[in-house]
Write a protein that holds these residues in place. Structure first.
Motif, PDB file in Angstrom:
ATOM      1  N   THR A  18       2.638  -4.302   1.287  1.00  0.00           N
ATOM      2  CA  THR A  18       1.962  -5.495   0.770  1.00  0.00           C
ATOM      3  C   THR A  18       2.948  -6.254  -0.108  1.00  0.00           C
ATOM      4  O   THR A  18       3.968  -5.699  -0.513  1.00  0.00           O
ATOM      5  CB  THR A  18       0.770  -5.102  -0.123  1.00  0.00           C
ATOM      6  OG1 THR A  18       1.258  -4.197  -1.128  1.00  0.00           O
ATOM      7  CG2 THR A  18      -0.337  -4.440   0.660  1.00  0.00           C
ATOM      8  N   ASN A  19       2.638  -7.497  -0.436  1.00  0.00           N
ATOM      9  CA  ASN A  19       3.500  -8.236  -1.359  1.00  0.00           C
ATOM     10  C   ASN A  19       3.259  -7.810  -2.797  1.00  0.00           C
ATOM     11  O   ASN A  19       4.171  -7.709  -3.593  1.00  0.00           O
ATOM     12  CB  ASN A  19       3.243  -9.741  -1.247  1.00  0.00           C
ATOM     13  CG  ASN A  19       3.656 -10.247   0.119  1.00  0.00           C
ATOM     14  OD1 ASN A  19       4.641  -9.775   0.675  1.00  0.00           O
ATOM     15  ND2 ASN A  19       2.876 -11.173   0.661  1.00  0.00           N
ATOM     16  N   SER A  20       1.971  -7.583  -3.119  1.00  0.00           N
ATOM     17  CA  SER A  20       1.671  -7.238  -4.511  1.00  0.00           C
ATOM     18  C   SER A  20       1.012  -5.866  -4.592  1.00  0.00           C
ATOM     19  O   SER A  20       0.665  -5.265  -3.586  1.00  0.00           O
ATOM     20  CB  SER A  20       0.785  -8.316  -5.137  1.00  0.00           C
ATOM     21  OG  SER A  20      -0.345  -8.521  -4.332  1.00  0.00           O
ATOM     22  N   LYS A  21       0.860  -5.392  -5.809  1.00  0.00           N
ATOM     23  CA  LYS A  21       0.292  -4.062  -6.033  1.00  0.00           C
ATOM     24  C   LYS A  21      -1.194  -4.037  -5.661  1.00  0.00           C
ATOM     25  O   LYS A  21      -1.776  -5.050  -5.308  1.00  0.00           O
ATOM     26  CB  LYS A  21       0.502  -3.662  -7.497  1.00  0.00           C
ATOM     27  CG  LYS A  21       1.979  -3.427  -7.842  1.00  0.00           C
ATOM     28  CD  LYS A  21       2.139  -2.843  -9.231  1.00  0.00           C
ATOM     29  CE  LYS A  21       3.615  -2.616  -9.567  1.00  0.00           C
ATOM     30  NZ  LYS A  21       3.774  -2.038 -10.934  1.00  0.00           N
ATOM     31  N   VAL A  22      -1.808  -2.858  -5.776  1.00  0.00           N
ATOM     32  CA  VAL A  22      -3.153  -2.703  -5.223  1.00  0.00           C
ATOM     33  C   VAL A  22      -4.261  -3.194  -6.158  1.00  0.00           C
ATOM     34  O   VAL A  22      -5.302  -3.669  -5.703  1.00  0.00           O
ATOM     35  CB  VAL A  22      -3.391  -1.256  -4.732  1.00  0.00           C
ATOM     36  CG1 VAL A  22      -3.251  -0.227  -5.842  1.00  0.00           C
ATOM     37  CG2 VAL A  22      -4.743  -1.112  -4.042  1.00  0.00           C
ATOM     38  N   PHE A  23      -4.032  -3.139  -7.497  1.00  0.00           N
ATOM     39  CA  PHE A  23      -5.091  -3.595  -8.409  1.00  0.00           C
ATOM     40  C   PHE A  23      -4.652  -4.690  -9.374  1.00  0.00           C
ATOM     41  O   PHE A  23      -5.332  -4.974 -10.347  1.00  0.00           O
ATOM     42  CB  PHE A  23      -5.655  -2.400  -9.200  1.00  0.00           C
ATOM     43  CG  PHE A  23      -6.209  -1.318  -8.316  1.00  0.00           C
ATOM     44  CD1 PHE A  23      -7.239  -1.595  -7.404  1.00  0.00           C
ATOM     45  CD2 PHE A  23      -5.714  -0.016  -8.370  1.00  0.00           C
ATOM     46  CE1 PHE A  23      -7.743  -0.601  -6.576  1.00  0.00           C
ATOM     47  CE2 PHE A  23      -6.218   0.979  -7.553  1.00  0.00           C
ATOM     48  CZ  PHE A  23      -7.225   0.684  -6.639  1.00  0.00           C
ATOM     49  N   CYS A  24      -3.471  -5.276  -9.148  1.00  0.00           N
ATOM     50  CA  CYS A  24      -3.012  -6.377  -9.999  1.00  0.00           C
ATOM     51  C   CYS A  24      -2.066  -7.228  -9.156  1.00  0.00           C
ATOM     52  O   CYS A  24      -1.795  -6.910  -8.006  1.00  0.00           O
ATOM     53  CB  CYS A  24      -2.289  -5.855 -11.245  1.00  0.00           C
ATOM     54  SG  CYS A  24      -0.784  -4.951 -10.858  1.00  0.00           S
ATOM     55  N   SER A  25      -1.534  -8.306  -9.741  1.00  0.00           N
ATOM     56  CA  SER A  25      -0.709  -9.189  -8.906  1.00  0.00           C
ATOM     57  C   SER A  25       0.791  -8.951  -9.097  1.00  0.00           C
ATOM     58  O   SER A  25       1.614  -9.737  -8.648  1.00  0.00           O
ATOM     59  CB  SER A  25      -1.064 -10.647  -9.190  1.00  0.00           C
ATOM     60  OG  SER A  25      -0.913 -10.871 -10.572  1.00  0.00           O
ATOM     61  N   CYS A  26       1.176  -7.841  -9.755  1.00  0.00           N
ATOM     62  CA  CYS A  26       2.606  -7.517  -9.859  1.00  0.00           C
ATOM     63  C   CYS A  26       3.185  -7.308  -8.460  1.00  0.00           C
ATOM     64  O   CYS A  26       2.477  -6.900  -7.553  1.00  0.00           O
ATOM     65  CB  CYS A  26       2.801  -6.229 -10.660  1.00  0.00           C
ATOM     66  SG  CYS A  26       2.375  -6.404 -12.385  1.00  0.00           S
ATOM     67  N   LYS A  27       4.488  -7.573  -8.358  1.00  0.00           N
ATOM     68  CA  LYS A  27       5.155  -7.402  -7.056  1.00  0.00           C
ATOM     69  C   LYS A  27       5.225  -5.939  -6.643  1.00  0.00           C
ATOM     70  O   LYS A  27       5.472  -5.060  -7.454  1.00  0.00           O
ATOM     71  CB  LYS A  27       6.595  -7.920  -7.153  1.00  0.00           C
ATOM     72  CG  LYS A  27       6.719  -9.395  -6.923  1.00  0.00           C
ATOM     73  CD  LYS A  27       8.176  -9.720  -6.584  1.00  0.00           C
ATOM     74  CE  LYS A  27       8.590 -11.034  -7.175  1.00  0.00           C
ATOM     75  NZ  LYS A  27       9.465 -10.941  -8.337  1.00  0.00           N
ATOM     76  N   ASN A  28       5.048  -5.706  -5.354  1.00  0.00           N
ATOM     77  CA  ASN A  28       5.288  -4.391  -4.771  1.00  0.00           C
ATOM     78  C   ASN A  28       6.694  -4.427  -4.190  1.00  0.00           C
ATOM     79  O   ASN A  28       6.894  -4.816  -3.054  1.00  0.00           O
ATOM     80  CB  ASN A  28       4.257  -4.123  -3.673  1.00  0.00           C
ATOM     81  CG  ASN A  28       4.558  -2.865  -2.878  1.00  0.00           C
ATOM     82  OD1 ASN A  28       5.401  -2.054  -3.267  1.00  0.00           O
ATOM     83  ND2 ASN A  28       3.884  -2.706  -1.749  1.00  0.00           N
ATOM     84  N   GLN A  29       7.662  -4.064  -5.026  1.00  0.00           N
ATOM     85  CA  GLN A  29       9.048  -4.237  -4.607  1.00  0.00           C
ATOM     86  C   GLN A  29       9.890  -3.089  -5.153  1.00  0.00           C
ATOM     87  O   GLN A  29       9.832  -2.785  -6.343  1.00  0.00           O
ATOM     88  CB  GLN A  29       9.556  -5.567  -5.158  1.00  0.00           C
ATOM     89  CG  GLN A  29      10.819  -6.050  -4.500  1.00  0.00           C
ATOM     90  CD  GLN A  29      11.136  -7.471  -4.967  1.00  0.00           C
ATOM     91  OE1 GLN A  29      10.861  -7.831  -6.109  1.00  0.00           O
ATOM     92  NE2 GLN A  29      11.693  -8.263  -4.070  1.00  0.00           N
TER      93      GLN A  29
END
Ligand code: ADP
Ligand code: MG
Ligand code: ZN
Length: 469
Positions: A18-29
């Protein structure tokens, strides 16, 4: 040893794409500076509230559909309570009673492994162990990365089968675009449950669990070590203790970590911050329509429509990047047999592993094969051109000018023979001279003169050396 069956069940964690984390809008990077991808939600500050990433739910549904799972119409999130420094909230948002997917299966060569469930949860942060003076640091960037956990039934009977299962699972997740499964980055991790029992016995033995293995090799070795350890205990009249063990890859052994915890130890309860998720059937059908062909379907197509062998189609579909490459070359040059031959020999012997990016674009490979078909370059020249493109990064257009219409193969050999026959003095010179290389260069000069520079130079030299012997 032959008197025991080995029984294995796997719990596989994969980080979702995904682009962002599962329960917030932080980047999944992956690979960011420590603690730069965090916010109050993913480090669990008081009052921060989670918001569910819909994409993560969709990816778990997608994964489930590729394995024939039943998709629950209501999914619920629970808190799994435990303290560990990488989990700042002291609970993980996970699923116990109503996971997104139930059942399903993956077919292996000789058996079917049933799945128990697939659920969605959040990853924890990462402990970084430094020198004694600094101690252990914590990087919360990974905290809150969406994690899918797949649990199998205890249907796996050997280390080989476990690796075969993981290979097929990984392939599916990558093909479906659910996860990248980069094992060296911890993108696919596996807990291995192992027990042994007397051959043929219906009753399962006591199991142990080894957590967080992150390579197929360590899964393989851990299973064999642990099965042998348990057999030895039983043979000596002892009993296997149900426990969590740590696999130590450096010393090739597992060591006891703690008495096995059960789900009641975690005091799971429905997370009051999370709404239950309704999954309408229309959504499931919409997601089903986005599924690309899975590797087994592609293999079938390659065999039935393209006339490839089982072996060829198996290799071509092992990595998605490779089958994508193959399909793209075909979109420019529709000759599956020929393209397969080139990929399986000339191209794959120049890459270290199958997932590596291939250093010639699909359209250039197609053009090169077309040059061979149109007899503009010989097959031998084309192989040299390919090597120069892939190994030295040279450009196809430039090489085409250099090679097109070149003299090679039998014609070149015949030419060299004529030159050698017509120049007996030079041949004699070559054999007696103190500086034979000079004479040798004179011969190559003759060949180039005769062909106006269009001879395959490497081959010309080879023929000259051979005929001057
Ligand atoms: P937990 O969540 O407490 O680890 P589960 O019952 O969910 O326990 O099982 C976890 C995994 O252990 C599953 O993959 C299951 O197939 C496997 N398993 C259960 N019993 C055995 C056994 N006797 N031997 C080997 N694996 C087992
Ligand atoms: Mg477990
Ligand atoms: Zn965050």
């Amino acid at each position: 040893m032959q008197e025991y069956d080995i029984v294995i069940g796997l719990e596989v964690h994969s980080e979702l794409k995904t682009n962002s984390k599962v329960f917030c809008s932080c980047k999944n990077q992956f690979g960011q500076a420590p603690n730069t991808n965090c916010c109050p939600v993913c480090v669990g500050l008081p009052g921060a509230l989670p918001v569910l990433n819909k994409k993560a739910v969709e990816l778990v549904i997608k994964a489930g559909l590729t394995m024939g799972c039943q998709i629950n119409d209501l999914a619920v999130f629970e808190r799994k309570n435990y303290f560990y420094p990488d989990l700042a909230k002291a609970y993980q948002i996970s699923q116990l009673v109503r996971p997104i997917c139930l059942g399903g299966q993956i077919e292996l060569e000789d058996k079917v492994v049933r799945l128990n469930r697939i659920h969605l949860e959040e990853d924890a942060g990462k402990l970084v162990h430094c020198s004694a003076a600094i101690g252990t640091l914590i990087d919360y960037n990974r905290g809150g990365v969406p994690l899918m956990e797949l649990v199998t039934e205890p249907d796996i009977s050997s280390a080989d089968e476990a690796v075969e299962f993981l290979t097929r699972l990984r392939q599916r997740l990558i093909y479906a675009g659910v996860a990248e499964c980069k094992m060296e980055q911890g993108g696919l991790r596996c807990d291995v449950n192992v027990s042994v029992k007397k051959k043929g016995s219906k009753e399962l033995g006591q199991r142990t669990e080894m957590k967080n293995l992150n390579s197929f090799k360590s899964v393989y070795r851990a299973i064999n070590y642990e099965a042998n350890r348990q057999i030895e205990i039983l043979e000596n009249g002892g009993t296997v203790v149900q426990e969590t063990r740590k696999w130590d890859d450096n010393h090739s052994r597992s060591v006891s970590m703690r008495k096995k915890e059960t789900s009641s130890d975690y005091r799971y309860f429905p997370d009051p911050d999370m709404l239950a998720v309704e999954i309408p059937r229309e959504d499931v059908e919409r997601i089903r329509k986005t599924l690309p062909l899975m590797p087994d379907q592609l293999r079938k197509r390659y065999v039935e429509e393209y006339g490839l062998s089982d072996y060829e189609s198996e290799i071509l579909t092992r990595e998605k990047a490779l089958s994508d490459y193959f399909n793209e070359v075909l979109s420019f040059y529709n000759n599956p047999k020929e393209v397969t031959n080139w990929i399986l020999t000339e191209i794959l012997n120049k890459v270290k592993d199958l997932s590596e990016e291939i250093a010639i674009s699909p359209s250039d490979l197609a053009k090169l094969l077309k040059l061979v078909e149109d007899k503009k370059v010989t097959r031998t020249n084309a192989k040299e051109m390919l090597a120069r493109i892939m190994e030295n990064g040279e450009k196809l257009e430039a090489l085409e000018k250099e090679y097109a219409g070149s003299v090679d193969g039998d014609a070149l050999r015949a030419l060299v023979e004529t030159i050698v026959k017509n120049n007996p003095n030079a041949v004699e010179d070559y054999r007696t001279s103190d500086t034979p290389e000079k004479v040798f260069r004179w011969f190559t000069g003759q060949v180039m003169k005769e062909t106006r520079g269009k001879a395959n130079a490497t081959k010309a030299e080879e023929f000259i050396r051979e005929l001057l012997k």
